[in-house]
Design a protein around this motif. Sequence first.
Motif, PDB file in Angstrom:
ATOM      1  N   SER A 126      33.200  19.805 -46.331  1.00 24.37           N
ATOM      2  CA  SER A 126      32.239  20.808 -46.787  1.00 24.37           C
ATOM      3  C   SER A 126      32.008  21.788 -45.656  1.00 24.37           C
ATOM      4  N   ARG A 127      31.623  23.008 -46.013  1.00 23.17           N
ATOM      5  CA  ARG A 127      31.285  23.997 -45.003  1.00 23.17           C
ATOM      6  C   ARG A 127      29.807  23.898 -44.614  1.00 23.17           C
ATOM      7  N   ASN A 128      29.043  23.134 -45.395  1.00 23.60           N
ATOM      8  CA  ASN A 128      27.618  22.969 -45.107  1.00 23.60           C
ATOM      9  C   ASN A 128      27.450  22.107 -43.857  1.00 23.60           C
ATOM     10  N   PRO A 129      26.802  22.604 -42.792  1.00 18.52           N
ATOM     11  CA  PRO A 129      26.711  21.833 -41.546  1.00 18.52           C
ATOM     12  C   PRO A 129      25.930  20.530 -41.695  1.00 18.52           C
ATOM     13  N   PHE A 130      24.930  20.496 -42.571  1.00 15.34           N
ATOM     14  CA  PHE A 130      24.130  19.282 -42.739  1.00 15.34           C
ATOM     15  C   PHE A 130      24.940  18.197 -43.453  1.00 15.34           C
ATOM     16  N   ARG A 131      25.740  18.616 -44.439  1.00 13.58           N
ATOM     17  CA  ARG A 131      26.622  17.644 -45.096  1.00 13.58           C
ATOM     18  C   ARG A 131      27.718  17.181 -44.135  1.00 13.58           C
ATOM     19  N   GLN A 132      28.163  18.085 -43.281  1.00 17.97           N
ATOM     20  CA  GLN A 132      29.153  17.688 -42.277  1.00 17.97           C
ATOM     21  C   GLN A 132      28.567  16.641 -41.326  1.00 17.97           C
ATOM     22  N   LEU A 133      27.311  16.815 -40.931  1.00 21.31           N
ATOM     23  CA  LEU A 133      26.686  15.846 -40.040  1.00 21.31           C
ATOM     24  C   LEU A 133      26.564  14.489 -40.715  1.00 21.31           C
ATOM     25  N   GLU A 134      26.139  14.471 -41.984  1.00 19.64           N
ATOM     26  CA  GLU A 134      26.070  13.206 -42.728  1.00 19.64           C
ATOM     27  C   GLU A 134      27.438  12.538 -42.776  1.00 19.64           C
ATOM     28  N   SER A 135      28.465  13.336 -43.080  1.00 21.08           N
ATOM     29  CA  SER A 135      29.824  12.811 -43.159  1.00 21.08           C
ATOM     30  C   SER A 135      30.284  12.271 -41.811  1.00 21.08           C
ATOM     31  N   LEU A 136      29.963  12.994 -40.734  1.00 20.79           N
ATOM     32  CA  LEU A 136      30.373  12.567 -39.396  1.00 20.79           C
ATOM     33  C   LEU A 136      29.698  11.253 -39.008  1.00 20.79           C
ATOM     34  N   VAL A 137      28.410  11.146 -39.268  1.00 22.79           N
ATOM     35  CA  VAL A 137      27.672   9.917 -38.924  1.00 22.79           C
ATOM     36  C   VAL A 137      28.219   8.729 -39.711  1.00 22.79           C
ATOM     37  N   ARG A 138      28.460   8.936 -40.996  1.00 20.84           N
ATOM     38  CA  ARG A 138      29.018   7.835 -41.806  1.00 20.84           C
ATOM     39  C   ARG A 138      30.407   7.443 -41.299  1.00 20.84           C
ATOM     40  N   HIS A 139      31.220   8.447 -40.966  1.00 19.43           N
ATOM     41  CA  HIS A 139      32.579   8.164 -40.495  1.00 19.43           C
ATOM     42  C   HIS A 139      32.572   7.375 -39.192  1.00 19.43           C
ATOM     43  N   LEU A 140      31.743   7.797 -38.251  1.00 23.40           N
ATOM     44  CA  LEU A 140      31.760   7.169 -36.929  1.00 23.40           C
ATOM     45  C   LEU A 140      31.068   5.811 -36.897  1.00 23.40           C
ATOM     46  N   PHE A 141      29.980   5.658 -37.668  1.00 25.26           N
ATOM     47  CA  PHE A 141      29.135   4.477 -37.475  1.00 25.26           C
ATOM     48  C   PHE A 141      29.001   3.558 -38.684  1.00 25.26           C
ATOM     49  N   ASP A 142      29.302   4.038 -39.892  1.00 24.13           N
ATOM     50  CA  ASP A 142      29.060   3.245 -41.101  1.00 24.13           C
ATOM     51  C   ASP A 142      30.358   2.582 -41.560  1.00 24.13           C
ATOM     52  N   GLN A 143      30.642   1.412 -41.015  1.00 18.81           N
ATOM     53  CA  GLN A 143      31.920   0.749 -41.271  1.00 18.81           C
ATOM     54  C   GLN A 143      32.078   0.321 -42.724  1.00 18.81           C
ATOM     55  N   TYR A 144      30.969  -0.098 -43.353  1.00 19.51           N
ATOM     56  CA  TYR A 144      31.056  -0.646 -44.714  1.00 19.51           C
ATOM     57  C   TYR A 144      30.455   0.290 -45.768  1.00 19.51           C
TER      58      TYR A 144
END
Length: 433
Positions: A126-144
């Motif tokens: 997404s180009r939305n920075p807030f959705r990008q941050l959510e996606s980044l946090v889930r990718h890096l830290f949310d294994q399951y």
Amino acid sequence: MANRLKPLPHAVWQAEQARIVLAAARRVDWRRMSPKEQVNYLFSVQGPLPVIDAHFGEDSALAEFYRHCAHEKTGEQRDRCAALLRGLAAKRSTLLWRPELAPALAAVADFQRHGCRELADWQPRSRNPFRQLESLVRHLFDQYGDVPAWIINSWTAGRLFDGLNIADLTVHLGRGGALRTFHRLPVKLTRKVEHHLRLAPAGYTFLQALRYAQLAARGLPEWLGPVLDSRLGRRLERDDEFWLRVVEFFAAAPMVDPYQLGPVCDWIHRKRSVGIGDEPAQPGFSLKGRSMQSVLEQTAKWHRQLAKEAHRQPDNEPAHGTTWEPLPVQDFTGGSKCKVRITQLLSYWDLIDEGRALRHCVASYLGACQRGRSGIFSLTLDGSRALTLEVQANRTVVQARGLLNRRLNEEELGWVQRWAADNRLLIPKHLFG
């Protein structure tokens, strides 16, 4: 300690001003650089914050990123932040340069070494920075993929220290840890409360999510609004279980206004911690054996006493002229001929006057105002006091009360929403009810 309070010698002050002027003169248009060059430019400078502000420009996004990603950081911390920002720059992420997201990206860099995936494998969808941050946090830290939505939302809402360390909690849950085993929880959780805490709505703070879970576990979800509107929605008390029993006391009483819970909780807190009138404090006070009618009558009597006592100043009370620093929230005027005004109250006398006019206990918020935890605002309609508002330091409107603790009406709500929008304040849903 005393030396820190001494003013700078004039020669030192002159040297500092010269550095600021020189930094401003050397300012370059960093927006013409490539994203990678912008990151390198950010970490190529050092110095005190006034010099950095002059170098990057007033209210510059780079200056805000410098505050959180470089200022007073160790070499290792700066390297981690630089590596993260370079990685985001390589992906042309819109997370650069959003100043309100700088604290969150600094936290991502600090905890990235504890992550479960690599930044190189993340792709923004997404180009939305807030959705990008959510996606980044889930990718890096949310294994399951099961970290609760309200925790992820806390990253984008800037609530990383919301009663507990949200980044630390995210890493713990992302590795498969249980909520109740997180070592820094302020209260113990049962399995049932933990289950409901994971299901709390996305926009909730930690305290709101906890109250949602505690009430759902007791079969009292309909009491969430009144609870969040009371002191229980603003802080965790030391004897939290006792206060939940107060809610159960209300729920068991027939034909009682749920929003009387707030005034009653204030009365109980006063009775337990300070004492009322000539009575000493009663830390062991409970509602056992009391009727709802007697509790409401004593609460109303206390409010009447507060209105009378506002005219005199006991020896142990602070001076009426006591003042404090305001919260960074602008006042408001609206309507033809400035029909509506919302003004921050900045002295103890202002609180007393407000409480006497609307017959509530807002003067008891003196300590919260002095410590910067809350700001109290008065809404007037055509020059008459109509509503008292409490805004917490996290820029959330947590209370809105009129005469005798009444709820705000539709007209007042409309003006409060305009004021909140102008100041980027959050208004929780329970305030609408």
